[in-house]
Design a protein around this motif. Structure first.
Motif, PDB file in Angstrom:
ATOM      1  N   ARG A   1      -3.859   5.077 -14.695  1.00  0.00           N
ATOM      2  CA  ARG A   1      -2.999   5.145 -13.417  1.00  0.00           C
ATOM      3  C   ARG A   1      -2.988   3.777 -12.758  1.00  0.00           C
ATOM      4  O   ARG A   1      -1.921   3.553 -12.160  1.00  0.00           O
ATOM      5  N   GLU A   2      -4.042   3.273 -12.438  1.00  0.00           N
ATOM      6  CA  GLU A   2      -4.225   1.988 -11.668  1.00  0.00           C
ATOM      7  C   GLU A   2      -3.450   0.909 -12.168  1.00  0.00           C
ATOM      8  O   GLU A   2      -2.582   0.317 -11.274  1.00  0.00           O
TER       9      GLU A   2
ATOM     10  N   LEU B   1       4.264  -1.093 -12.374  1.00  0.00           N
ATOM     11  CA  LEU B   1       5.525  -0.447 -11.693  1.00  0.00           C
ATOM     12  C   LEU B   1       5.633  -1.296 -10.402  1.00  0.00           C
ATOM     13  O   LEU B   1       7.090  -1.599 -10.330  1.00  0.00           O
ATOM     14  N   ARG B   2       4.842  -1.270  -9.609  1.00  0.00           N
ATOM     15  CA  ARG B   2       5.268  -2.109  -8.296  1.00  0.00           C
ATOM     16  C   ARG B   2       5.615  -3.556  -8.520  1.00  0.00           C
ATOM     17  O   ARG B   2       6.607  -3.917  -7.916  1.00  0.00           O
ATOM     18  N   ALA B   3       4.848  -4.167  -9.614  1.00  0.00           N
ATOM     19  CA  ALA B   3       5.447  -5.487  -9.760  1.00  0.00           C
ATOM     20  C   ALA B   3       6.464  -5.659 -10.446  1.00  0.00           C
ATOM     21  O   ALA B   3       7.645  -6.436  -9.902  1.00  0.00           O
TER      22      ALA B   3
ATOM     23  N   ALA C   1       0.820  -1.177  -0.140  1.00  0.00           N
ATOM     24  CA  ALA C   1       0.113  -0.032  -0.008  1.00  0.00           C
ATOM     25  C   ALA C   1       0.962   1.356  -0.245  1.00  0.00           C
ATOM     26  O   ALA C   1       0.626   2.293  -0.562  1.00  0.00           O
ATOM     27  N   LEU C   2       2.003   1.259   0.791  1.00  0.00           N
ATOM     28  CA  LEU C   2       2.810   2.583   0.920  1.00  0.00           C
ATOM     29  C   LEU C   2       3.526   2.670  -0.585  1.00  0.00           C
ATOM     30  O   LEU C   2       3.640   3.812  -1.170  1.00  0.00           O
ATOM     31  N   THR C   3       3.878   1.518  -1.295  1.00  0.00           N
ATOM     32  CA  THR C   3       4.524   1.500  -2.473  1.00  0.00           C
ATOM     33  C   THR C   3       3.503   2.172  -3.457  1.00  0.00           C
ATOM     34  O   THR C   3       3.679   3.184  -4.507  1.00  0.00           O
ATOM     35  N   ARG C   4       2.038   1.753  -3.514  1.00  0.00           N
ATOM     36  CA  ARG C   4       1.128   2.060  -4.303  1.00  0.00           C
ATOM     37  C   ARG C   4       1.126   3.439  -4.314  1.00  0.00           C
ATOM     38  O   ARG C   4       0.745   4.589  -5.125  1.00  0.00           O
ATOM     39  N   ALA C   5       0.783   4.110  -3.158  1.00  0.00           N
ATOM     40  CA  ALA C   5       0.632   5.486  -2.595  1.00  0.00           C
ATOM     41  C   ALA C   5       1.601   6.213  -3.338  1.00  0.00           C
ATOM     42  O   ALA C   5       1.550   7.353  -3.628  1.00  0.00           O
ATOM     43  N   HIS C   6       2.936   6.000  -2.711  1.00  0.00           N
ATOM     44  CA  HIS C   6       3.988   6.861  -3.318  1.00  0.00           C
ATOM     45  C   HIS C   6       3.971   6.825  -4.801  1.00  0.00           C
ATOM     46  O   HIS C   6       4.394   7.975  -5.415  1.00  0.00           O
TER      47      HIS C   6
ATOM     48  N   LEU D   1       3.303   9.944  -9.916  1.00  0.00           N
ATOM     49  CA  LEU D   1       2.550  10.254 -11.148  1.00  0.00           C
ATOM     50  C   LEU D   1       1.607  11.240 -11.187  1.00  0.00           C
ATOM     51  O   LEU D   1       1.516  11.981 -12.342  1.00  0.00           O
ATOM     52  N   GLN D   2       0.901  11.740 -10.267  1.00  0.00           N
ATOM     53  CA  GLN D   2       0.210  12.674  -9.888  1.00  0.00           C
ATOM     54  C   GLN D   2       0.862  14.178  -9.901  1.00  0.00           C
ATOM     55  O   GLN D   2       0.552  15.046 -10.757  1.00  0.00           O
ATOM     56  N   ALA D   3       1.987  14.068  -9.523  1.00  0.00           N
ATOM     57  CA  ALA D   3       2.921  15.320  -9.721  1.00  0.00           C
ATOM     58  C   ALA D   3       3.318  15.416 -11.107  1.00  0.00           C
ATOM     59  O   ALA D   3       3.714  16.523 -11.431  1.00  0.00           O
ATOM     60  N   ALA D   4       3.540  14.303 -11.698  1.00  0.00           N
ATOM     61  CA  ALA D   4       4.210  14.229 -13.010  1.00  0.00           C
ATOM     62  C   ALA D   4       3.158  14.877 -13.939  1.00  0.00           C
ATOM     63  O   ALA D   4       3.433  15.861 -15.064  1.00  0.00           O
TER      64      ALA D   4
END
Length: 196
Positions: free
Chosen positions: A149-150, A156-158, A124-129, A134-137
């Motif tokens: 996005r999802e 990317l996490r995998a 969850a931490l990884t997904r949120a980060h 992505l939101q900032a970019a």
């Protein structure tokens, strides 16, 4: 030895036993013998074996989470994607503490139930980060080739987890340079500008 140093020694011993032989290999007698102390001292510090295992898992999870957050805020080198910069930081953390990352990304059987809840927290931490990055970019992701996005975050996490597992399994074959080149290739393919 101070109480704090003794506690760290005990937790280090437990982590090393788990890394070498798995959770099932940890007993209060083995830990006490390896530390040159009595079981009574372990009971005084931790209470019982499940509490000792949980204390070690929580310490290692905290260390890995801090390293991940530091890696995620790492500025990219010239020409490097933010994703590859983050992977580079995580790989440095992995090389500095491989036992920690093996326990979290390649857990053996017999771990305390809390270990698996910590793994869920880490994901969850990884997904949120990644979502925040992505939101900032690009807040709407309208200018990127992959606007989902999802799915982008899940992939990317995998990929990140698999790159770390490869490094942990065979660091000679999966050098940092090789893994970073693959991270960069994937990031560029996934996030190239539309029409580019």
């Amino acid at each position: 030895m101070s109480v704090g140093l003794r506690r760290e020694q005990i937790l280090d011993t437990v982590r090393d036993l788990v890394d070498a032989e798995g959770f099932h290999a940890v007993s209060l007698d083995r830990v006490a013998k390896a530390c040159g102390i009595t079981r009574t001292l372990i009971y005084q510090q931790f209470g019982n074996l499940p509490a000792l295992l949980l204390a070690m898992v929580d310490r290692e999870f905290g260390r890995a989470a801090a390293a991940f957050l530091a890696a995620g805020s790492r500025p990219p080198a010239p020409g490097q994607s933010r994703f590859a910069a983050g992977v580079a930081g995580v790989l440095e953390a992995v090389d500095a503490a491989p036992a920690t990352w093996r326990m979290l990304l390649m857990p053996g059987q017999g771990g305390p139930p809390e270990l698996y809840s910590r793994l869920d927290e880490a994901r969850a931490l990884t997904r949120a980060h990644m979502d925040a990055a992505l939101q900032a970019a690009d807040p709407a992701l309208t200018s990127l080739a992959n606007p989902d996005r999802e799915l982008a975050i899940a992939l990317l996490r995998a990929l990140s987890e698999e790159l770390v597992r490869l490094r942990l399994r065979d660091p000679d074959a999966y050098t940092v340079e090789r893994l970073l080149a693959q991270a960069e290739f994937f990031a560029r393919a996934m996030f190239r500008r539309r029409g580019g």
